[in-house]
Design a protein around this motif. Sequence first.
Motif, short mmCIF file in Angstrom:
data_model
loop_
_atom_site.label_atom_id
_atom_site.label_comp_id
_atom_site.label_asym_id
_atom_site.label_seq_id
_atom_site.Cartn_x
_atom_site.Cartn_y
_atom_site.Cartn_z
N THR A 1 9.06 8.18 7.91
CA THR A 1 9.68 7.19 7.28
C THR A 1 8.56 6.23 6.86
O THR A 1 9.09 5.04 6.52
CB THR A 1 10.81 6.51 8.24
N ARG A 2 7.33 6.46 6.94
CA ARG A 2 6.36 5.47 6.72
C ARG A 2 6.07 5.40 5.17
O ARG A 2 5.77 5.92 4.53
CB ARG A 2 5.07 5.97 7.25
N THR A 3 6.46 3.83 4.75
CA THR A 3 6.41 3.76 3.49
C THR A 3 5.95 2.50 3.26
O THR A 3 5.08 1.96 4.27
CB THR A 3 8.02 3.37 2.79
N VAL A 4 5.67 1.88 2.05
CA VAL A 4 4.72 0.51 1.84
C VAL A 4 5.75 -0.24 1.11
O VAL A 4 6.59 0.15 0.45
CB VAL A 4 3.50 0.91 1.08
N LYS A 5 5.10 -1.65 0.90
CA LYS A 5 5.96 -2.85 0.34
C LYS A 5 5.51 -2.65 -1.22
O LYS A 5 6.35 -3.19 -1.94
CB LYS A 5 5.69 -3.95 1.18
N THR A 6 4.38 -2.16 -1.47
CA THR A 6 3.87 -2.10 -2.85
C THR A 6 4.23 -0.97 -3.48
O THR A 6 5.02 -0.13 -3.26
CB THR A 6 2.57 -2.85 -2.90
N LYS A 7 2.96 -0.29 -3.80
CA LYS A 7 2.93 0.97 -4.44
C LYS A 7 2.37 1.99 -3.45
O LYS A 7 1.52 1.84 -2.61
CB LYS A 7 1.83 0.77 -5.63
N LEU A 8 2.87 3.20 -3.69
CA LEU A 8 2.35 4.54 -2.94
C LEU A 8 1.04 4.74 -3.48
O LEU A 8 0.92 4.72 -4.49
CB LEU A 8 3.33 5.45 -2.82
N GLN A 9 0.13 4.88 -2.76
CA GLN A 9 -1.06 5.49 -3.24
C GLN A 9 -1.20 7.01 -3.03
O GLN A 9 -0.89 7.60 -1.87
CB GLN A 9 -2.19 4.74 -2.11
N GLN A 10 -1.27 7.58 -4.18
CA GLN A 10 -1.16 9.03 -4.38
C GLN A 10 -1.94 9.67 -3.48
O GLN A 10 -1.31 10.65 -2.68
CB GLN A 10 -1.48 9.31 -5.76
N ASP A 11 -3.35 9.65 -3.58
CA ASP A 11 -4.14 10.51 -2.48
C ASP A 11 -3.68 10.30 -0.97
O ASP A 11 -3.70 11.22 -0.30
CB ASP A 11 -5.67 9.86 -2.62
N THR A 12 -3.33 9.08 -0.50
CA THR A 12 -2.87 8.71 0.77
C THR A 12 -1.47 9.77 1.20
O THR A 12 -1.55 10.49 2.07
CB THR A 12 -2.71 7.39 1.08
N TYR B 1 11.24 9.66 -0.41
CA TYR B 1 11.12 11.16 -0.76
C TYR B 1 10.87 11.33 -2.46
O TYR B 1 10.04 11.94 -2.90
CB TYR B 1 12.33 12.16 -0.59
N LYS B 2 11.81 10.57 -3.06
CA LYS B 2 11.50 10.55 -4.61
C LYS B 2 10.22 10.02 -4.94
O LYS B 2 9.34 10.38 -6.12
CB LYS B 2 12.52 9.54 -5.18
N ASP B 3 9.91 8.94 -4.33
CA ASP B 3 8.57 8.36 -4.77
C ASP B 3 7.40 9.42 -4.43
O ASP B 3 6.14 9.48 -5.04
CB ASP B 3 8.10 7.11 -3.91
N TRP B 4 7.31 10.00 -3.14
CA TRP B 4 6.53 11.00 -2.75
C TRP B 4 6.79 12.22 -3.89
O TRP B 4 5.53 12.75 -4.15
CB TRP B 4 6.85 11.52 -1.46
N HIS B 5 7.77 12.28 -4.13
CA HIS B 5 7.83 13.80 -5.19
C HIS B 5 7.06 13.22 -6.50
O HIS B 5 6.29 14.13 -7.15
CB HIS B 5 9.33 13.84 -5.53
#
Length: 614
Positions: A396-407, A434-438
């Motif tokens: 469930t670890r998300t961020v308030k701004t943008k997901l950093q792809q490499d991380t 999940y959608k952002d990770w995808h």
Amino acid sequence: MAFDINKFKNLENKTDQYERQIARIKGDGKDISCIEKAVNEAERNLNDGINSFIIYGDPQSGKTEMMIALTAKLLDKGNKIIVVLINDNVGLLEQNLRRFSKSGLDTDPKNYKEILDDVYQIKDYKWVIFCKKNASDLSKLIKKIGKFEKIIIDDEADYASPNGKINKDEVTKINQLVGELLGGVGKTGRYIGVTSTPARLDLNNTFENANNKWVYFPSHKFYTGQDDFFPANLNNGNLKYQLEFLPEQYDLPQYIREALFRFMINVAHLNLFENSEEKYYSMIIHTSGKTSDQFRDHDDVVSAIDILKDENRFEKYVKRIHEIASSKYGDNKADNITEYILQNKNRNAILVINHKKDKENLEKASDPKSLFTIAIGGNIISRGVTFDNLLSMYFTRTVKTKLQQDTYIQRARMFGSRGQYLKYFELTIPEQLYKDWHRCFVFHRLALDSVKSGNPPVWPEDRRTRVAARASIDKTTVQMDSGEMSYEIFDLTKEIENVFSSGIVPLEKMKRLRSELGDNKLPLHLINFISYFSPDGPNSLAIHQPRTIEGYKDADKNNISRKKRLIGDGDLEKIKYPHAIHHIKVFFNTDKKARIFYKFVGISGTKFLKNFKK
């Protein structure tokens, strides 16, 4: 017979280490073709004078075995000192050192601390030396071997090694020290970075790595990864594993407890009805990078198992386990599964791994020694650690701004050899995450597909995702625009031209082109991506007529490439294709050699980063 000392000289000059490693890996039932491909290409680079490059592959795809084989090949070729750099994590260092040692390499790998004593003379001997990317450790190693020629294999190379102050005319400490250890690329040192996420290394110009000479390490045939966990088309309902979406208000103990019960149920089912012998499995709980949150998760798991131990309090939980087991595997198996869990509830290990020195817990989690092994952590478990028999991941670890792809690509710890039990693997995650990770993986694959063509990569990002930390991107050479991607060269035959001029719908036309050209010239992943992101249906895709490259004075006509993009605004034919967000165009030369170029102009905020270094 007279004693002859000459018989016993030069016995160390063995040249069959690589063959012995390949035989060992093959004997373990593992796929060797992917390792042979990567090692052979790396050797070719070195022979061609490419002294700094990257080997990239999917997360948890067997890179350690590849590095062992590569080290053997380098020793066979007469290289004396191989330094393997590891993240600043004692447990990870020992895990990798142990695997190298067990492989039977000659010479036996050493922790750098072992050779610091003056009794150890470097001389002209062969050495395989492990060192953490830690300022103190690197400084000591530099004093010992800095003046000697060496090859550095940098595992998880995009972590710590790039210069995070590239735009401030400053140098981060680890970048400085690894550079000093190299002694200058091509002078006393050669550099091979190994990673699943090479974007930062490209955009940072880390150690002058040649981004047009990267080596792709393909996944082995038993690997389960992006195509399984993040398929391009999410709408066909054919997932190969169990995906559980959490509600928006997921930060409640009951959701971890329910995921724990499902994990225990799946373990029970496998051992009762599938496995020929009992196996131990693990579950990852990754909700936060904060130690306090991890201990809260630990307490929630302990509390749930404690209640299962107390027959005066366990009715509610036992009933819930029985209900889940019944819905998943049927009423006829629910009793047996529930009994198995209650009989074995004490065979658990609940491990918090939140510090680089938690090596004992890290070892227990990566190679389960308890039937129900639960690993709770954050950053430490997100990189470089292989989890055998991982059956469940609560993320469930998300961020308030943008997901950093490499991380986030590195955090896909569920990737690996899960094939035998993939349909029982469960990922529990909020739907938007999940959608952002995808999307991170879709963009990542698009970029790496372009690298395989022999061209420098182009890195996409959008409003929800970011390629890499901005501080690490070299602004002097990296440009950010609505760039384009290209794939391998092919012969523009009459048959191919006929497909372009045919009247079939665009997506079917692409599929027909791919059947003629193959995946390297037109990747299936690109077709799936276009199919997935087509808000206006067939009108979202424009396939333009082929065009000669001869009119571009600054183009490389043999390579069919150009430092500036080839698809200009005029090529988009906006009047003819007003709704198109995907554009396909072929450029060809006088020899009828051609490349397919792809340009995406779809999502607002989508940008493409490309390194234009000379």
